[in-house]
Design an enzyme around this catalytic site. Structure first.
Site, short mmCIF file in Angstrom:
data_model
loop_
_atom_site.label_atom_id
_atom_site.label_comp_id
_atom_site.label_asym_id
_atom_site.label_seq_id
_atom_site.Cartn_x
_atom_site.Cartn_y
_atom_site.Cartn_z
N HIS A 40 0.83 -1.22 0.00
CA HIS A 40 0.00 0.00 0.00
C HIS A 40 0.86 1.27 0.00
CE1 HIS A 40 -3.31 -2.73 1.21
NE2 HIS A 40 -2.40 -3.26 2.02
N SER B 155 14.57 21.96 -15.66
CA SER B 155 13.37 22.75 -15.91
C SER B 155 13.81 24.07 -16.53
CB SER B 155 12.65 23.00 -14.59
OG SER B 155 11.85 24.16 -14.69
N LYS C 255 15.66 22.00 -10.41
CA LYS C 255 15.01 20.75 -10.82
C LYS C 255 15.93 19.79 -11.57
CE LYS C 255 10.49 20.87 -10.11
NZ LYS C 255 9.69 19.90 -10.75
N GLU D 66 9.43 8.68 -16.61
CA GLU D 66 8.06 9.14 -16.87
C GLU D 66 7.63 8.82 -18.31
OE1 GLU D 66 7.94 13.28 -15.78
OE2 GLU D 66 8.39 12.82 -13.68
#
Ligand code: ARG
Length: 457
Positions: free
Chosen positions: A156, A277, A283, A290
């Protein structure tokens, strides 16, 4: 517009119809397979006395020339041809004249395209297999280096019990190993040659289908000519195997994304595999993971598309089947790219062992083992569960781990605790006591690693 079938027509094809019908834009992907199929076919025609030795040699030389010129960029595959089959045949006739017109004897584009697609897919199955093998090597080296690297195991997405990084990677090893095994199964079923099926009902020429099959590396010819021209289930199986493989890769990506987050910091993705970024200077984003997660949808899409295309098609060939190509090609390229990139990302990723071990220690992952300790000292399990639950609450209030408590504090919850409790609930003990087959304990893990090594060699 170069077409092979103008004879019975009195009108030119409408331009839009021509473009809608043409497949050259994508079936040029199997140009080499088309030429290989023609070579085998021509050799067989000659062996069977249908072509002379001279005609065979002229055709083979013509095919060699076309292939060499296309490879060298001297001959362009353009949309003036309807499909790759027309391109090759028209160019052959341009080069060698009349003998070129005999190439298509005893053959239909239906068995030709069935062959080309199967040859191409077979090559892709093999390429994918090689990429997966390399990826498994990478996973196994992370396993070998991290048999004692403690980390929390989750259920979980909540910390559950301590495991090791080797154990976590071992789970992925098994998944991608099964993905490879699926490819091997598919190969065994698909490796039969449809050439010689003709349009649907074979031909009246005395073709030697065993010969062409073996010439092209197949186990033998397909057993039914209607099935030969209209079977695409090998491709559905391959897209399904790729979808399952992408599902595994997507789960792995999700974990890397979580592990790489500022909150977790379990791993650091190498600069070469991350992006920045345009506005936020701090970043470093896990874009590759992804994208792999995102591209999974495309591969599923190709599978759904082909299943849907094939579902109502009567036997044998129908033009619907031309739709088996574009999305399947895209899925194959996508899946190959994803495995190769993920492999590189994993190979260069840094694991923050200290952060992972701390995380395991501060997530009460040893709570089950602490309860087991009480059980071993005569406390019924349900009571032990309750006592440890209270201890966990006590620790949460104070922001400490169970192992940070003093023996005196522990004994205020149960007088069964002795000095050996600290050793019993250390992360190392918790992991190494788990010795059943498939568990993260040191010896169990080494056995698994041995099996993985054997499998790869
Ligand atoms: N471009 C076609 C395909 O991909 C080749 C077969 C054409 N056969 C035909 N009877 N029109 O399926």
């Amino acid at each position: 517009m170069a077409q092979l079938w103008g004879g019975r027509f009195t009108k030119e094809t409408d331009k839009l119809v021509y473009a809608f019908n043409a497949s050259i834009g994508f079936d040029q992907k199997f140009f080499h397979e088309d030429v290989a199929g023609s070579r085998a076919h021509v050799k067989m025609l000659c062996k069977q006395g249908i072509l002379t030795d001279e005609e065979r040699d002229q055709i083979l030389a013509g095919l060699d020339g076309i292939e060499a010129d296309v490879d060298a960029g001297k001959l362009k595959i353009t949309d003036t041809y309807e499909d790759i089959h027309s391109f090759v045949e028209a160019n052959l006739i341009d080069r060698i004249g009349d003998p070129g017109k005999k190439l298509h004897t005893g053959r239909s584009r239906n068995d030709q395209v069935a062959l080309d697609m199967r040859l191409y897919t077979r090559g892709q199955v093999q390429e994918m297999d090689g990429l997966l093998k390399h990826f498994l090597e990478t996973i196994l080296s992370v396993m070998e280096a991290n048999v004692d690297t403690i980390m929390p195991g989750f259920t979980h997405l909540q910390k559950a019990q301590p495991i090791t990084l080797a154990h976590h990677m071992g789970a992925y090893f098994e998944m991608f190993k099964r993905d490879r095994l699926r490819l091997h199964d598919i190969y065994e079923r698909m490796n039969f040659c449809p050439l010689g099926s003709g349009a649907l009902a074979g031909t009246t020429y005395p073709l030697d289908r065993e010969f062409t099959a073996s010439e092209l590396g197949f186990y033998g010819p397909t057993a039914n000519s209607m099935d030969g021209v209209s079977d695409r289930d090998y491709l559905i199986e391959f897209l399904s195997a790729l979808s399952t493989m992408m599902m595994h890769l997507s789960r792995f990506s999700e974990e890397v994304i979580i592990w790489n987050s500022n909150e977790y910091r379990f791993v650091e993705i190498d600069d070469a595999y991350s992006t920045g970024s345009s506005i936020m200077p701090q970043k470093k984003n896990p874009d590759i993971a992804e994208l792999v997660r995102g591209k999974t949808g495309r591969v599923y899409g190709a599978l759904m598309s082909l299943l849907t295309t094939m579902k109502g098609i009567p036997l044998a060939y129908n033009k619907d089947m031309q739709e088996d190509k574009e999305l399947a090609f895209d899925a194959m390229d996508t899946a190959k790219g994803c495995v190769a990139l993920f492999d590189g990302m994993l190979a260069t990723m840094k694991f923050n062992n200290r952060v992972m071990a701390d995380s395991a220690r501060h997530g009460f992952t040893n709570a089950t083992d602490a309860a087991d300790y009480l059980v071993n000292h005569g406390v019924p399990f349900r009571d032990a569960h309750g006592i440890i639950g209270q201890i966990v609450l006590h620790c949460i209030d104070r922001g400490i781990a169970i192992d940070d408590m003093s023996l005196e504090d522990l004994r205020s919850f149960s007088d069964k605790f002795e000095a050996d409790i600290f050793d019993a609930i250390s992360m190392e003990t918790c992991v190494n006591k788990r010795l059943t087959v498939g568990a993260p304990g040191h010896d169990a893990m080494l056995s698994h690693i041995r099996l993985c090594r054997e499998y790869l060699s």
